[in-house]
Design an enzyme around this catalytic site. Structure first.
Site, PDB file in Angstrom:
ATOM      1  N   GLY A 251       0.823  -1.206   0.000  1.00 28.46           N
ATOM      2  CA  GLY A 251       0.000   0.000   0.000  1.00 28.46           C
ATOM      3  C   GLY A 251       0.855   1.253   0.000  1.00 28.46           C
ATOM      4  N   CYS A 252       0.208   2.386  -0.219  1.00 24.75           N
ATOM      5  CA  CYS A 252       0.952   3.638  -0.353  1.00 24.75           C
ATOM      6  C   CYS A 252       1.620   4.050   0.956  1.00 24.75           C
ATOM      7  CB  CYS A 252       0.042   4.752  -0.871  1.00 24.75           C
ATOM      8  SG  CYS A 252      -1.460   5.016   0.087  1.00 24.75           S
TER       9      CYS A 252
END
EC number: 1.2.1.38
Lengths: 355, 355, 355, 355
Positions: B158-159
């Protein structure tokens, strides 16, 4: 084989954009970047977007290597450009000048608007005007000069003139507009258009959450627009600043001639598509769609939207560009591509970030 | 020879960014883009940045062509991904999943944070975790699968976990941090991180000129960060939203172990440089410099800044990425590059706009 | 009867905000505004928001009228304030100092962080610390001085210390926090916090679409926060800049003591509400809500949000203020209200624009 | 004695701005706020700027208390207003309508542009047009109605027509403009002008960093502008959206009559100053200065800038307002002030934030 090129004035916004484009260009080798205020400073220290990707260091504007290059891109203020161009040409270096110095055909008009006499007016007769979609012959001549072993001088069009003319010139050239009618140009630019200098206008807290006009009735791009459109003393140009970094939208209101009163928006779109059929950087949007600047940010594309208003007999023509790319650095590279015999799109980003 | 690939969920922000990257990629041929809500709609009508540059049209998620591709990138919400992955793998298609479905090692942790049972927990044992700088072995295994003619499943990080872990993992792996000490992660994301859905939070007039935290103490990226850092129940993660489109900055405060109290900022920078010596996308900034998100927007680069505070005995480690690129689409393409035996940078923008 | 007041340093952002508030205040008569760089310039020429609504003109900092006023607000840099305060007090003028010069109790700490010796350390013993919600006794003493006919000196708290302390002090004072534990403060400020000076950091094109940290581990508000919280060498303070004009959000992570592990978010909210029951400018949000800076822009309000994380044993406490108002000019006026015996809210905006 | 008032449609942006202004107004008592979608919801839960400062709760549009009030402000869409006005008037309630329903004199023009027949065309003859600077007689009549014990209906002018007409009407009324010449209006609005609805246009990631035109040649404010200016079929109106929350700038290009060709910018400024001598909300800037929207945000002020271009024979007239305040809620309150016999500035913010 790569052409060796340099950027003079590489620390300014247009200069840095040139560096971005040239570093990614498969056929140009960026050999020198100059900035008198940043000699020996690393590019990445001024523009951290380059960190870890290049070791380029600024040299001074009089870096002797410039005279040995195939081409130099000048991103210095007006008058400074005029001071360097004859010397570079004399060394056989082709020059892509982003300043205003060689844009106006008439040195008297230059002197009237820039308040300084032109020091090499002879070059105005032979330079090419750097707006390929509308000055194909100029670029063809410059290409021929290069093929003949002579350096070319290209006076790249300004940002507002580029967007405005791409929107308005087809209508005028196709004879749709009322003779002698006024042409109203209201344009909006991002703050990079005001340059890298820190002023009360470019301070974040001044520019953010605000729009305002500037240079009303006296912006120096006015005579350039009139020259391109062939509309002396007919253009009212009002530029505005809006809180965005990049992007320029020019909204041009043109009065239609009686003969063009039957024109529909769809007709106009079709005619523009034809006009730009061989111009891959210009995208004419379908009737009903209007360009937004965010769609072209970071690219050398120009998006055009059109609307005919039969009620009042006008054509509203709009063009969106990235002022630093198609409006400055990108257009200069496009011109260089043509002069050096490459596809005009070579090395140029044409698709922006979708969001 | 180009690998044929598709993007499922191409109308969302991460999906559209995948399309941007894959269209420009010399070794991937983008064959299908799907969006159940936009079937038969032209990509350029949803994202005008593509106007004039592609004729791609959305198909539905169950487009049969997907099963014939070399790889599919999944940019759909969690649980939706889980519903498609086993089928694609069974057709020999490698999957690069941008959702959260296969990120967590432990299906119970998944269920606890995502409030739904995992439907293919067996795949969690064999999937590669898609964060190449910290999971080189995982990517090597996936590469080996591909070479062996088997499809690979890559659960792209994920970011927030990507930026946070690139900032913090070296310090933890090098044993600098106090055992069992808390790790405080305060991160700031641009609004693309909140997705394309129009909500009261993503309305321009809500997000503009404002910062606020959200998901405090319960954001689902928390267990993913803890898993990567090996720091179960030690991470306090507070994400904030700021008025920018793209960009993510994670500020991690780590308590140094007694043994590391002599560490200087310069030491830390040197050690990180070494740690990332073979990771071309990560740029460790010199002591004194701190990353800004604008330096990496539009790119797959990550910039890291470090500061040791001897007064309090902590290391402040910061990483800036583009949440849609290195934090999502770009990292997925980086993983695909590796799996298909290409240079991990292949086709990825690494230099952003200087301004 | 109105009190006659002046603003020294009225051309800066905090000074101009003082002018806005004082012009609208029913009990203060703004008699002089000074700016050495703008002598004889009209206020409205520097800040067009005042156009048509006031004829105020800047005078110099040594304008003799200052010595005849009831109070002077100092919005000049540190050391400049120190140079003026003793003189003003000697003329019986109460001083509300927005600089850092009289904030720190210990002149040695001042010298260590500001790299200059304190020239009137005796005043540190008698000045009031201008953060009314947490220093009610200080303000009461200053009020008593005024009643006794003596001038008062109020060292108004800084912007980051104000937000951070309003968020964290109740928890610490109520004994919830682990002894000697670190307090992690990550704060985000709008660009007015960086001042009116045009720099490469405050240029629109640098600040827009970017977040970055600055002054990491060495910001001068650190010792002030530690002093207010009684937490010497325990505060890690990392300020960030985000692309908004006004607004400051401070996110404080506090480690709970074993004794406080049963505390719920609801308990915390209730206790904070009680703590601030007599502080009308502070609004404690219900459990689940978190403050956004846009809700307080233009006002002297502070909004506080709380979240207890039982998993890791921490309290995340957040406060949002307008850095120029509650964080500077508004708080100074609030202090002046108290010293002059008015309701502390008198003349202060408490409701911002809803959007 | 306070007048009891209500706001119908208080959850929209203009409605919430009305609430802000009325809560702070010394002579109006805000008794009811309605929103069919938010019945029983607290105002502060929808707009946190009100947190801790009011306990107002939304009721439904048919709240019977409305019929007992002195005045109701209608901030509902067109046609919805038309459905409520006759009923309210019949109960003796004065109505300040912010919708378009009663603005156009001619019900046929209404039907042509709004695609629906007018259901109470008789009221168009007696309603006052709510643009006090240009329709003093209308407001005087409404005031007389109130004095006579009759309810008044005020059709408040739209945001674009307000700014455009304040900029252009004096020139037209003073006979400076060429008969039958086109009037080109290019205006730029902040995103609050697009309303509270979440759409692909109002999403932060669409609107940020972009400008675009919308409603080209067909925006419904066109006939309203033509009506005010007495310029049927002569106005080309092109509205643009820029990335700011509030603020509206209208740039009007007017062709000067031969008789006015001697006019200088200074002459124009002087004449406008005289024209607006009794209009305290309008500030005509000196020659050379141009208005910026940030100078009027949050206020009911209008700033006007003028430039005469002798070269082309035009006057460029520009006005900046806050679209939600002078362009909507503030102007409605200004009208109510006049109708109820108060100073027209009563309770209205006229000085914005300096930065």
């Amino acid at each position: 084989m790569a052409y060796r090129v340099g950027v003079v004035g590489a620390a300014g916004y247009a200069g840095a954009e040139l560096v971005r484009l040239l570093l990614a260009h498969p056929d140009f080798e960026l050999t020198a970047i100059t900035s008198n205020a940043d000699v020996n400073v690393k590019l990445a220290d001024v523009y951290p977007a380059f960190a870890g990707e290049t070791d380029l260091v600024f040299t001074a504007h009089d870096d002797p290597v410039l005279e040995s290059l195939d081409a130099v891109f000048l991103a210095v203020p007006h008058t400074a450009a005029m001071g360097m161009v004859p010397g570079l040409l004399s060394h056989g270096v082709s020059v892509f000048d982003l300043s205003a110095d060689y844009r106006l055909d008439d040195p008297d008009v230059y002197e009237a608007w820039y308040a300084t006499p032109h020091t090499s007016p002879d070059l105005l007769k032979t330079r090419a005007f750097g707006l390929p979609e509308l000055y194909a012959e100029d670029l063809a001549s410059a290409r021929a000069q290069h093929v003949a072993g002579e350096p070319a001088l290209i006076a790249c069009a300004g940002c507002y003139p580029t967007a405005t003319s791409l929107a308005a010139a087809p209508a005028l050239r196709m004879g749709w507009c009322r003779a002698q009618s006024l042409i109203v140009v209201d344009a909006i630019s991002g703050v990079t258009g005001a340059g890298k200098g820190c002023t009360s206008r470019t301070h974040f807290c001044s520019a953010d959450e605000s729009v305002e006009a500037y240079g009303v009735c006296k912006h120096r791009h006015t005579p350039e627009i009139e020259q391109i459109l062939g509309a002396r003393d007919r253009v009212i140009f009002t530029p505005h600043l809006a809180p965005l970094k990049r992007g320029l939208l020019s909204t041009v209101t043109l009065q239609l001639d009686e003969g063009a009163h039957a024109l529909s928006t769809e007709d106009a779109v079709r005619a523009y598509e034809e006009f730009y059929a061989t111009s891959p950087l210009v995208k004419v949007l379908p009737a009903g769609a209007m360009p937004s600047t965010s769609s072209v940010v970071g690219t050398c594309s120009c998006q055009i939207g059109l609307a005919v208003d039969k009620r009042t007999g006008v054509l509203v023509a709009m063009a969106a560009i990235d002022n630093l790319c198609k409006g400055a650095a990108g257009q200069a590279v496009q011109c260089a591509n043509i002069v050096f015999g490459l596809d005009e799109r070579r090395g140029l980003p044409l698709v922006g970030m979708p969001v």
